[in-house]
Design a protein around this motif. Sequence first.
Motif, PDB file in Angstrom:
ATOM      1  N   ARG A 148       0.819  -1.206   0.000  1.00  0.00           N
ATOM      2  CA  ARG A 148       0.000   0.000   0.000  1.00  0.00           C
ATOM      3  C   ARG A 148       0.861   1.267   0.000  1.00  0.00           C
ATOM      4  O   ARG A 148       0.359   2.365   0.286  1.00  0.00           O
ATOM      5  N   LEU A 149       2.142   1.138  -0.319  1.00  0.00           N
ATOM      6  CA  LEU A 149       3.053   2.276  -0.236  1.00  0.00           C
ATOM      7  C   LEU A 149       2.629   3.411  -1.156  1.00  0.00           C
ATOM      8  O   LEU A 149       2.613   4.587  -0.757  1.00  0.00           O
ATOM      9  N   ASP A 150       2.280   3.095  -2.403  1.00  0.00           N
ATOM     10  CA  ASP A 150       1.866   4.151  -3.331  1.00  0.00           C
ATOM     11  C   ASP A 150       0.630   4.888  -2.827  1.00  0.00           C
ATOM     12  O   ASP A 150       0.528   6.116  -2.938  1.00  0.00           O
ATOM     13  N   ALA A 151      -0.317   4.121  -2.267  1.00  0.00           N
ATOM     14  CA  ALA A 151      -1.537   4.748  -1.737  1.00  0.00           C
ATOM     15  C   ALA A 151      -1.204   5.667  -0.555  1.00  0.00           C
ATOM     16  O   ALA A 151      -1.775   6.765  -0.430  1.00  0.00           O
ATOM     17  N   LEU A 152      -0.266   5.247   0.298  1.00  0.00           N
ATOM     18  CA  LEU A 152       0.121   6.072   1.438  1.00  0.00           C
ATOM     19  C   LEU A 152       0.741   7.382   0.974  1.00  0.00           C
ATOM     20  O   LEU A 152       0.419   8.455   1.504  1.00  0.00           O
ATOM     21  N   ILE A 153       1.610   7.314  -0.024  1.00  0.00           N
ATOM     22  CA  ILE A 153       2.247   8.540  -0.521  1.00  0.00           C
ATOM     23  C   ILE A 153       1.197   9.520  -1.050  1.00  0.00           C
ATOM     24  O   ILE A 153       1.229  10.718  -0.761  1.00  0.00           O
ATOM     25  N   ARG A 154       0.231   8.999  -1.815  1.00  0.00           N
ATOM     26  CA  ARG A 154      -0.818   9.861  -2.361  1.00  0.00           C
ATOM     27  C   ARG A 154      -1.643  10.496  -1.245  1.00  0.00           C
ATOM     28  O   ARG A 154      -1.959  11.693  -1.296  1.00  0.00           O
ATOM     29  N   ARG A 155      -1.975   9.713  -0.229  1.00  0.00           N
ATOM     30  CA  ARG A 155      -2.839  10.229   0.845  1.00  0.00           C
ATOM     31  C   ARG A 155      -2.106  11.226   1.731  1.00  0.00           C
ATOM     32  O   ARG A 155      -2.718  12.181   2.238  1.00  0.00           O
ATOM     33  N   LEU A 156      -0.797  11.025   1.920  1.00  0.00           N
ATOM     34  CA  LEU A 156      -0.018  12.017   2.665  1.00  0.00           C
ATOM     35  C   LEU A 156       0.027  13.338   1.897  1.00  0.00           C
ATOM     36  O   LEU A 156      -0.132  14.419   2.482  1.00  0.00           O
ATOM     37  N   GLU A 157       0.248  13.252   0.592  1.00  0.00           N
ATOM     38  CA  GLU A 157       0.355  14.468  -0.212  1.00  0.00           C
ATOM     39  C   GLU A 157      -0.973  15.218  -0.258  1.00  0.00           C
ATOM     40  O   GLU A 157      -0.995  16.457  -0.324  1.00  0.00           O
ATOM     41  N   ARG A 158      -2.094  14.489  -0.225  1.00  0.00           N
ATOM     42  CA  ARG A 158      -3.397  15.174  -0.203  1.00  0.00           C
ATOM     43  C   ARG A 158      -3.579  15.982   1.074  1.00  0.00           C
ATOM     44  O   ARG A 158      -4.336  16.962   1.095  1.00  0.00           O
ATOM     45  N   ARG A 159      -2.903  15.572   2.125  1.00  0.00           N
ATOM     46  CA  ARG A 159      -2.971  16.308   3.383  1.00  0.00           C
ATOM     47  C   ARG A 159      -1.853  17.343   3.499  1.00  0.00           C
ATOM     48  O   ARG A 159      -1.625  17.911   4.573  1.00  0.00           O
ATOM     49  N   GLY A 160      -1.124  17.558   2.403  1.00  0.00           N
ATOM     50  CA  GLY A 160      -0.075  18.568   2.391  1.00  0.00           C
ATOM     51  C   GLY A 160       1.247  18.095   2.964  1.00  0.00           C
ATOM     52  O   GLY A 160       2.143  18.905   3.210  1.00  0.00           O
ATOM     53  N   VAL A 161       1.396  16.805   3.166  1.00  0.00           N
ATOM     54  CA  VAL A 161       2.644  16.247   3.699  1.00  0.00           C
ATOM     55  C   VAL A 161       3.377  15.569   2.555  1.00  0.00           C
ATOM     56  O   VAL A 161       2.901  14.562   2.008  1.00  0.00           O
ATOM     57  N   VAL A 162       4.532  16.111   2.164  1.00  0.00           N
ATOM     58  CA  VAL A 162       5.345  15.513   1.093  1.00  0.00           C
ATOM     59  C   VAL A 162       6.509  14.785   1.755  1.00  0.00           C
ATOM     60  O   VAL A 162       7.437  15.411   2.268  1.00  0.00           O
ATOM     61  N   PRO A 163       6.490  13.452   1.761  1.00  0.00           N
ATOM     62  CA  PRO A 163       7.526  12.717   2.482  1.00  0.00           C
ATOM     63  C   PRO A 163       8.840  12.660   1.705  1.00  0.00           C
ATOM     64  O   PRO A 163       8.854  12.696   0.471  1.00  0.00           O
ATOM     65  N   ARG A 164       9.930  12.578   2.445  1.00  0.00           N
ATOM     66  CA  ARG A 164      11.232  12.290   1.830  1.00  0.00           C
ATOM     67  C   ARG A 164      11.312  10.779   1.644  1.00  0.00           C
ATOM     68  O   ARG A 164      11.114  10.021   2.590  1.00  0.00           O
ATOM     69  N   LEU A 165      11.597  10.344   0.422  1.00  0.00           N
ATOM     70  CA  LEU A 165      11.639   8.915   0.118  1.00  0.00           C
ATOM     71  C   LEU A 165      13.072   8.417   0.260  1.00  0.00           C
ATOM     72  O   LEU A 165      13.937   8.766  -0.543  1.00  0.00           O
ATOM     73  N   ASP A 166      13.318   7.613   1.262  1.00  0.00           N
ATOM     74  CA  ASP A 166      14.650   7.041   1.504  1.00  0.00           C
ATOM     75  C   ASP A 166      14.529   5.526   1.410  1.00  0.00           C
ATOM     76  O   ASP A 166      14.633   4.798   2.395  1.00  0.00           O
ATOM     77  N   LEU A 167      14.276   5.053   0.195  1.00  0.00           N
ATOM     78  CA  LEU A 167      14.049   3.635  -0.050  1.00  0.00           C
ATOM     79  C   LEU A 167      15.286   3.034  -0.699  1.00  0.00           C
ATOM     80  O   LEU A 167      15.780   3.537  -1.708  1.00  0.00           O
ATOM     81  N   ALA A 168      15.759   1.914  -0.133  1.00  0.00           N
ATOM     82  CA  ALA A 168      16.989   1.292  -0.642  1.00  0.00           C
ATOM     83  C   ALA A 168      16.773   0.647  -1.997  1.00  0.00           C
ATOM     84  O   ALA A 168      17.681   0.538  -2.796  1.00  0.00           O
ATOM     85  N   ASP A 169      15.570   0.200  -2.271  1.00  0.00           N
ATOM     86  CA  ASP A 169      15.293  -0.454  -3.548  1.00  0.00           C
ATOM     87  C   ASP A 169      13.860  -0.156  -3.950  1.00  0.00           C
ATOM     88  O   ASP A 169      13.138   0.553  -3.272  1.00  0.00           O
ATOM     89  N   GLN A 170      13.472  -0.710  -5.088  1.00  0.00           N
ATOM     90  CA  GLN A 170      12.119  -0.510  -5.571  1.00  0.00           C
ATOM     91  C   GLN A 170      11.136  -1.284  -4.702  1.00  0.00           C
ATOM     92  O   GLN A 170      11.422  -2.409  -4.292  1.00  0.00           O
ATOM     93  N   PRO A 171       9.982  -0.743  -4.404  1.00  0.00           N
ATOM     94  CA  PRO A 171       8.996  -1.500  -3.623  1.00  0.00           C
ATOM     95  C   PRO A 171       8.438  -2.639  -4.454  1.00  0.00           C
ATOM     96  O   PRO A 171       8.555  -2.646  -5.686  1.00  0.00           O
ATOM     97  N   PRO A 172       7.833  -3.616  -3.805  1.00  0.00           N
ATOM     98  CA  PRO A 172       7.206  -4.704  -4.552  1.00  0.00           C
ATOM     99  C   PRO A 172       6.036  -4.176  -5.363  1.00  0.00           C
ATOM    100  O   PRO A 172       5.628  -3.029  -5.209  1.00  0.00           O
ATOM    101  N   PRO A 173       5.501  -4.988  -6.252  1.00  0.00           N
ATOM    102  CA  PRO A 173       4.422  -4.511  -7.114  1.00  0.00           C
ATOM    103  C   PRO A 173       3.277  -3.926  -6.307  1.00  0.00           C
ATOM    104  O   PRO A 173       2.852  -4.479  -5.296  1.00  0.00           O
ATOM    105  N   SER A 174       2.784  -2.787  -6.757  1.00  0.00           N
ATOM    106  CA  SER A 174       1.632  -2.170  -6.105  1.00  0.00           C
ATOM    107  C   SER A 174       0.377  -2.812  -6.665  1.00  0.00           C
ATOM    108  O   SER A 174       0.130  -2.791  -7.864  1.00  0.00           O
TER     109      SER A 174
END
Length: 326
Positions: A148-174
């Motif tokens: 649900r990572l992609d959904a979380l990013i979208r929902r954070l941004e809708r609330r005006g929170v733009v997260p810093r993405l510190d991911l070591a690799d690509q997430p599994p398929p959304s």
Amino acid sequence: LHIHPPSPEHDEEETFLLEVREIGRQPTSQATFTLPIRFSLEGVIPPDPQVPGHYRLTRRHLLRALQRGHTLTGILNLLEEAAGPLPPLLVGTVYRWAEEFGQVTLRQVVLLEARDPALLQELTARRRIRETLRETLSARAVRVDRSRLDALIRRLERRGVVPRLDLADQPPPSVGDLSGEDRVVIATALRLYVRLADELRLPARPPHTLAHAWGEGLTLAQRDEVERLVEEALERLRRATPPGESYRLPVPTGPLLEALEEAIAAGETVEIEYYTAGRGHVTRRQVEPLRLEWRGEVVYLIAYCHLRKDQRVFRVDRIADVKRET
């Protein structure tokens, strides 16, 4: 490829020496050590840098191959393709080593971290955000559901929170935007390809981690449906394969077990028609059946092979015919 058993006097750890012999020294029914076989083998067992043509199979090499995504079925198929029916000692030892794999698992996780604990508490109080999260690890960190990572990013941004993405690799398929039916179809396709790659020695196979990632997010009912569809597809391929086709799938073992069990009880010699996966090669051998062994869902025949003058292991689902001597 000739397989030497471990030598306790010389080996600090159990080691099977695999020796590539010249064609003139091989029995006529032995397959030549082709470049595709060599490249596939060296993906599992590194060559001995000191002695050309030697490969040393150890517990460490097997476990590292499993770690890289190879399957035990695929490794045994490869060894059989290179050396013919395998010695019982090798098969038993490889299964014993493989049982140790997976006792400890390392998993990558995604965390939602916040410098201010109050902000994290505010965010996790929102239902739409909370449903993308797992357990709370501390006042500043919560584990994220990777699917649900992609959904979380979208929902954070809708609330005006733009997260810093510190991911070591690509997430599994959304899979958040896919229907359950679509996810079952994709998981089935990957599972089927892995099964065919192992059984038929296909030149390429999808990464084990990819197939696992798509299967991990399914419900138990959906996983059962995937297995049913895979088995149904394999059975249809078996029925559709023309007689004499070089790439044949294993046949059901049921009709053969009774004949083999009777031969074992009577101590009789039988002639078997044996198919080696990957070679498209069928041989006839006289063998004295000794016992049947079940390893998971696979049934093996342990028999004395008159051609090799030694015990060998034969997968029963690759025996096309059994003829008892009169």
